[in-house]
Motif scaffolding. Structure first.
Motif, PDB file in Angstrom:
ATOM      1  N   LEU A 142      54.147  36.551  52.856  1.00 21.06           N
ATOM      2  CA  LEU A 142      52.689  35.978  52.913  1.00 21.06           C
ATOM      3  C   LEU A 142      51.554  37.024  52.440  1.00 21.06           C
ATOM      4  CD1 LEU A 142      52.767  33.906  56.186  1.00 21.06           C
ATOM      5  CD2 LEU A 142      52.505  32.993  54.051  1.00 21.06           C
ATOM      6  N   GLY A 143      52.199  38.110  51.896  1.00 20.70           N
ATOM      7  CA  GLY A 143      51.313  39.219  51.652  1.00 20.70           C
ATOM      8  C   GLY A 143      50.051  38.705  50.771  1.00 20.70           C
ATOM      9  N   GLU A 144      49.302  38.016  51.321  1.00 16.13           N
ATOM     10  CA  GLU A 144      48.098  37.338  50.761  1.00 16.13           C
ATOM     11  C   GLU A 144      46.892  38.306  51.340  1.00 16.13           C
ATOM     12  OE1 GLU A 144      46.296  35.393  48.009  1.00 16.13           O
ATOM     13  OE2 GLU A 144      48.160  34.227  48.701  1.00 16.13           O
ATOM     14  N   THR A 145      45.923  38.691  50.390  1.00 13.67           N
ATOM     15  CA  THR A 145      44.791  39.421  51.005  1.00 13.67           C
ATOM     16  C   THR A 145      43.450  38.646  50.576  1.00 13.67           C
ATOM     17  OG1 THR A 145      44.824  40.551  48.693  1.00 13.67           O
ATOM     18  CG2 THR A 145      45.846  41.720  50.661  1.00 13.67           C
ATOM     19  N   GLY A 186      46.503  46.338  35.833  1.00 15.76           N
ATOM     20  CA  GLY A 186      46.218  46.001  36.902  1.00 15.76           C
ATOM     21  C   GLY A 186      46.193  46.974  37.912  1.00 15.76           C
ATOM     22  N   SER A 187      47.037  48.173  37.747  1.00 17.15           N
ATOM     23  CA  SER A 187      46.904  49.243  38.316  1.00 17.15           C
ATOM     24  C   SER A 187      45.479  50.281  38.216  1.00 17.15           C
ATOM     25  CB  SER A 187      47.826  50.436  37.788  1.00 17.15           C
ATOM     26  OG  SER A 187      49.130  49.608  37.791  1.00 17.15           O
ATOM     27  N   LEU A 188      44.907  49.976  36.987  1.00 19.22           N
ATOM     28  CA  LEU A 188      43.844  50.638  36.877  1.00 19.22           C
ATOM     29  C   LEU A 188      42.850  49.856  37.707  1.00 19.22           C
ATOM     30  CD1 LEU A 188      44.075  51.132  33.032  1.00 19.22           C
ATOM     31  CD2 LEU A 188      43.796  52.772  34.941  1.00 19.22           C
ATOM     32  N   TYR A 189      42.876  48.593  37.914  1.00 13.21           N
ATOM     33  CA  TYR A 189      42.014  47.522  38.648  1.00 13.21           C
ATOM     34  C   TYR A 189      42.095  48.261  39.936  1.00 13.21           C
ATOM     35  CZ  TYR A 189      41.741  43.446  41.613  1.00 13.21           C
ATOM     36  OH  TYR A 189      41.736  42.596  42.588  1.00 13.21           O
ATOM     37  N   MET A 190      43.239  48.219  40.421  1.00 16.19           N
ATOM     38  CA  MET A 190      43.478  48.665  42.074  1.00 16.19           C
ATOM     39  C   MET A 190      43.024  50.174  42.009  1.00 16.19           C
ATOM     40  SD  MET A 190      47.144  48.706  43.936  1.00 16.19           S
ATOM     41  CE  MET A 190      48.069  49.870  43.102  1.00 16.19           C
ATOM     42  N   ILE A 191      43.118  51.106  41.171  1.00 13.54           N
ATOM     43  CA  ILE A 191      42.499  52.299  41.451  1.00 13.54           C
ATOM     44  C   ILE A 191      41.080  52.177  41.683  1.00 13.54           C
ATOM     45  CG2 ILE A 191      42.178  54.567  40.318  1.00 13.54           C
ATOM     46  CD1 ILE A 191      44.876  54.138  39.082  1.00 13.54           C
ATOM     47  N   GLY A 192      40.637  51.178  40.677  1.00 12.30           N
ATOM     48  CA  GLY A 192      39.194  51.071  40.940  1.00 12.30           C
ATOM     49  C   GLY A 192      38.705  50.625  42.386  1.00 12.30           C
ATOM     50  N   ALA A 193      39.457  49.603  42.728  1.00 13.72           N
ATOM     51  CA  ALA A 193      39.287  49.081  44.104  1.00 13.72           C
ATOM     52  C   ALA A 193      39.517  50.112  45.266  1.00 13.72           C
ATOM     53  CB  ALA A 193      40.329  47.898  44.488  1.00 13.72           C
ATOM     54  N   PHE A 194      40.336  50.912  45.206  1.00 10.31           N
ATOM     55  CA  PHE A 194      40.535  52.091  46.157  1.00 10.31           C
ATOM     56  C   PHE A 194      39.569  53.123  46.142  1.00 10.31           C
ATOM     57  CE2 PHE A 194      45.153  50.632  46.952  1.00 10.31           C
ATOM     58  CZ  PHE A 194      45.100  50.343  48.115  1.00 10.31           C
ATOM     59  N   LEU A 195      39.169  53.678  44.910  1.00 14.67           N
ATOM     60  CA  LEU A 195      38.116  54.754  44.730  1.00 14.67           C
ATOM     61  C   LEU A 195      36.827  53.983  45.231  1.00 14.67           C
ATOM     62  CD1 LEU A 195      38.255  55.838  40.808  1.00 14.67           C
ATOM     63  CD2 LEU A 195      38.525  57.078  42.927  1.00 14.67           C
ATOM     64  N   ALA A 196      36.502  52.694  45.205  1.00 14.64           N
ATOM     65  CA  ALA A 196      35.462  51.940  45.629  1.00 14.64           C
ATOM     66  C   ALA A 196      35.448  52.196  47.119  1.00 14.64           C
ATOM     67  CB  ALA A 196      35.299  50.614  45.272  1.00 14.64           C
ATOM     68  N   GLY A 256      49.309  45.939  46.971  1.00 11.53           N
ATOM     69  CA  GLY A 256      50.070  44.866  46.045  1.00 11.53           C
ATOM     70  C   GLY A 256      49.119  44.201  45.010  1.00 11.53           C
ATOM     71  N   ILE A 257      47.790  44.524  45.160  1.00 14.06           N
ATOM     72  CA  ILE A 257      46.675  43.893  44.312  1.00 14.06           C
ATOM     73  C   ILE A 257      46.945  44.032  42.887  1.00 14.06           C
ATOM     74  CG2 ILE A 257      45.221  43.459  46.449  1.00 14.06           C
ATOM     75  CD1 ILE A 257      43.521  45.853  44.773  1.00 14.06           C
ATOM     76  N   GLY A 258      47.263  45.239  42.418  1.00 14.31           N
ATOM     77  CA  GLY A 258      47.303  45.429  41.078  1.00 14.31           C
ATOM     78  C   GLY A 258      48.310  44.680  40.445  1.00 14.31           C
ATOM     79  N   MET A 259      49.647  44.624  41.095  1.00 15.79           N
ATOM     80  CA  MET A 259      50.638  43.619  40.392  1.00 15.79           C
ATOM     81  C   MET A 259      50.177  42.297  40.187  1.00 15.79           C
ATOM     82  SD  MET A 259      53.693  44.151  39.160  1.00 15.79           S
ATOM     83  CE  MET A 259      54.935  45.236  39.513  1.00 15.79           C
ATOM     84  N   GLU A 260      49.697  41.872  41.618  1.00 17.39           N
ATOM     85  CA  GLU A 260      49.071  40.668  41.770  1.00 17.39           C
ATOM     86  C   GLU A 260      48.162  39.942  40.628  1.00 17.39           C
ATOM     87  OE1 GLU A 260      48.157  39.664  45.867  1.00 17.39           O
ATOM     88  OE2 GLU A 260      46.167  38.802  44.907  1.00 17.39           O
ATOM     89  N   LYS A 261      47.368  41.214  40.238  1.00 12.31           N
ATOM     90  CA  LYS A 261      46.260  40.721  39.404  1.00 12.31           C
ATOM     91  C   LYS A 261      46.556  40.653  37.829  1.00 12.31           C
ATOM     92  CE  LYS A 261      42.501  40.148  40.509  1.00 12.31           C
ATOM     93  NZ  LYS A 261      42.070  38.824  41.085  1.00 12.31           N
ATOM     94  N   ILE A 262      47.847  41.564  37.664  1.00 11.70           N
ATOM     95  CA  ILE A 262      48.179  41.759  36.272  1.00 11.70           C
ATOM     96  C   ILE A 262      48.843  40.601  35.795  1.00 11.70           C
ATOM     97  CG2 ILE A 262      50.291  42.860  36.644  1.00 11.70           C
ATOM     98  CD1 ILE A 262      47.929  43.498  33.710  1.00 11.70           C
ATOM     99  N   ILE A 263      49.576  39.841  36.658  1.00 11.96           N
ATOM    100  CA  ILE A 263      50.169  38.737  36.594  1.00 11.96           C
ATOM    101  C   ILE A 263      49.378  37.483  36.405  1.00 11.96           C
ATOM    102  CG2 ILE A 263      51.826  36.685  37.578  1.00 11.96           C
ATOM    103  CD1 ILE A 263      53.091  39.218  39.231  1.00 11.96           C
ATOM    104  N   GLU A 264      48.071  37.341  37.093  1.00 10.36           N
ATOM    105  CA  GLU A 264      46.973  36.441  37.043  1.00 10.36           C
ATOM    106  C   GLU A 264      46.315  36.707  35.619  1.00 10.36           C
ATOM    107  OE1 GLU A 264      45.715  36.008  41.618  1.00 10.36           O
ATOM    108  OE2 GLU A 264      44.210  36.598  40.145  1.00 10.36           O
ATOM    109  N   CYS A 265      46.222  38.226  35.339  1.00 13.24           N
ATOM    110  CA  CYS A 265      45.783  38.229  33.987  1.00 13.24           C
ATOM    111  C   CYS A 265      46.409  37.755  32.702  1.00 13.24           C
ATOM    112  CB  CYS A 265      45.059  39.704  33.750  1.00 13.24           C
ATOM    113  SG  CYS A 265      43.824  40.558  34.910  1.00 13.24           S
TER     114      CYS A 265
END
Lengths: 310, 294
Positions: free
Chosen positions: A114-117, B42-52, B223-232
């Motif tokens: 469920l790893g949804e954020t 997607g990893s660059l996007y995640m780095i942006g989020a963590f930097l923020a 997990g958000i980087g992997m999630e976003k690259i797939i969506e992209c």
């Protein structure tokens, strides 16, 4: 040159081995397969603090049976198979006599799936169904994100939500937590009125400058049970200690507790209450009007446990 | 349910699609110009989020200026990181076979994701919304988070800005010329490799901006980087690889589609992007706005 290196290497190994043998004599090594990543991270951090404090205090008081306690941690990565590998490593390579943790392998399984954020795409549809009460299996960080994201949609103006409101989750949600929600907690320090809990909270707060989470209190209680068993068995060998576990009585932070003889389940209950602000605790809500539900009312009867066991 | 509920659903879906557009447009831009599918986007996007997140802990909480500063600094930092990756690594793989490009960018994904794990750990984090954007706006008898409305404004601004940059400035002309006739642009005395570096940095800048916006929209974790690259990927497959307009359309189709598919089929929302992607691959493999490969 190469041969020389190998010789040095072997010597170093031998010294390390002998050092570990020497150590094994006067320490009790406790292995911990911890849930370090993701939703487990907050639990890990507070459990670690409580465990380290317990070990520090016990060792300062001369240890258990004259032996010092020592903690060895491995990351289970919230995956049961990794956890099993790490547990084997702790027993075989690290010579740990006792293992503690993990927080929740069953929940961990569900959570990794469920790893949804981001819950925002689903909130309007949920609201369209006009729920009065939302029961959710979200917990910890996931529950906290859901509440934070759903609040600006006005979801909690009409619906109430109930789940596990442990201290880590309440702290993570902060003042975004709606007031007056009915929820439960595992071991809320503020609702336990024993002297030993007061002392523990005071020491913990002094040492770490924060309040102990439910998971910190439970980890501390777990070690109380373990050291009580070691003393009762008068042995630091796991095969001796396991014999005294059934029916073991120990003085937990929550008062006297016991381990059920048949399955070693501890008789620790639940705490149910309503979220409310408290001037003593800045930045987060706690549960008020707490009712303690004793373990005997909620735990699985022995007959059913037996049925589930293979 | 009245018409206003559907309107509400539409606005919510569009705001979700906008963040996706900002990130996906970077991926599409980089592919369009450099012909490299950057798995590490997607990893660059995640780095942006963590930097923020890290930067936000140093700035006064709740202030809109802090947040605007994040939106200014973090994408720049990610663009600079992109510069650091482009010169030693990406520059070597332009025009090489796809397998090599895949190996490099996928390896980068693994390295950057593990670097995030080392630096920020496994905790779930988020950036607090500034007070001005933290509330909600009354919409008939429903409430719409102000922050979603803010994203609905920022997204189109970025889209218009990108369009202006690509079609109305000299830099944009160079980028587009470098796509269609790289040798000719080089023969005219333009430093093509500098154009490529700048384009790559722009793609990273977009990933970083998407990360900042997401860090306050939802929670962020490893997990958000992997999630976003797939969506992209779903977005660029639907819209057409290399097309910014296609990325916009694809993002909005996904955002709005996920919002509406839940009404009849609540469980289909999670698989909708993949279903849409598969459908497009069957009927129009080059995407809605793409051109068939010759």
């Amino acid at each position: 040159m190469k041969g020389k290196h190998v010789k040095i290497f072997i010597t170093v190994l031998a010294v390390m081995f002998m050092a570990s043998m020497a150590q094994a004599g006067d320490t009790i090594r406790i292995g911990w397969t911890a849930d370090m990543p993701g939703v487990g991270a907050t639990f890990y951090a507070s459990q670690k603090k409580a465990i380290e404090m317990f070990i520090e205090q016990t060792n300062a008081a001369g240890g258990v049976l004259g032996k010092k306690l020592e903690l060895v941690i491995r990351d289970s990565k919230l995956k049961p198979d990794v956890g099993a590998t790490m547990a084997r490593e702790l027993i075989l390579s690290e010579k740990c006599e006792f293992l503690i943790g993990p927080t929740s392998s069953g929940v961990a399984l569900a959570v990794t799936k469920l790893g949804e954020t981001n819950y925002a795409p689903y909130i309007p549809t949920l609201m369209a169904k006009k729920p009065e009460v939302i029961y959710t299996n979200l917990w910890g960080g996931g529950l906290s994100s859901f509440i934070k994201q759903a609040k600006p949609y006005g979801l909690f103006k009409k619906a109430s939500i109930t789940s596990l409101y442990d201290l880590d989750m309440l702290r993570a949600t902060g003042m975004d937590m709606p007031e007056g929600l009915l929820g439960y907690s595992r071991c809320p320090f503020y609702a336990v009125n024993t002297l030993s809990m007061q002392v523990f909270v005071e020491q913990y707060h002094k040492k770490y400058n924060e309040w102990p989470s439910d998971w910190a209190c439970m980890a501390y209680d777990g070690l109380i049970a373990l050291t009580t068993a070691i003393k009762k068995a008068d042995s630091a060998k796991s095969e001796d200690v396991v014999k005294v576990l059934g029916g073991l009585r120990f003085l937990s932070l929550r008062g006297p507790r016991y381990l059920r003889a048949q399955d070693h389940m501890a008789d620790v209950g639940l705490y149910v209450g309503y979220t409310a602000k408290d001037p003593k605790y800045k930045g987060f809500l706690i549960l008020k009007d707490v009712v303690v539900v004793p373990a005997q009312m909620v735990w699985l009867p022995v007959a059913e446990v037996k049925k589930l066991q293979p | 349910m009245g018409i206003e509920f559907y309107l509400f659903l539409l606005i919510n879906g569009l705001s979700q699609g906008m963040v996706l557009f900002i990130v996906a447009s970077g991926l599409s831009l980089v592919f369009g110009v450099l012909r490299v599918i950057n798995f590490a986007h997607g990893s660059l996007y995640m780095i942006g989020a963590f930097l923020a997140f890290s930067l936000s802990t140093l700035l006064p909480a709740g202030s809109i200026f802090s947040f605007l500063l994040l939106m200014l600094l973090v994408p720049l930092a990610v663009a600079l990181l992109g510069l650091g990756l482009e010169i030693p690594l990406f520059r070597r793989i332009y025009g090489k076979e796809h397998l090599l490009q895949l190996l490099l960018t996928y390896a980068l994904l693994l390295i950057l994701d593990d670097a995030c794990r080392l630096i920020w750990g496994g905790d779930i984090r988020n950036v607090a919304r500034p007070d001005l954007l933290a509330g909600s706006i009354k919409f008939f008898d429903m409430f719409l988070p102000t922050y979603n409305v803010f994203i609905l404004v920022v997204g189109p601004l970025i889209a218009v800005g990108l369009w202006f940059l690509l079609y109305r400035t000299r830099a944009g002309n160079l980028i587009r010329a470098a796509v269609s006739h790289p040798e000719m642009v080089g023969a005219l005395g333009v430093n093509v490799s500098r154009v490529m570096t700048a384009t790559f940095m722009l793609g990273c800048w977009l990933a970083g901006l998407g990360g900042v916006l997401m860090s306050a929209l939802a929670n962020i974790d490893l997990g958000i980087g992997m999630e976003k690259i797939i969506e992209c990927f779903a977005v660029v497959v639907i819209g057409g690889l290399g097309s910014i307009g296609g990325a916009l359309l694809g993002s909005l189709i996904l955002g709005v589609g996920v919002a509406f598919i839940q009404l009849p089929l609540s469980r289909a929302a999670i698989v909708f992007p993949y279903f849409a992607m598969a459908l497009i691959l069957i009927i129009r493999p080059w995407g809605l706005f793409g051109k068939p490969e010759r």
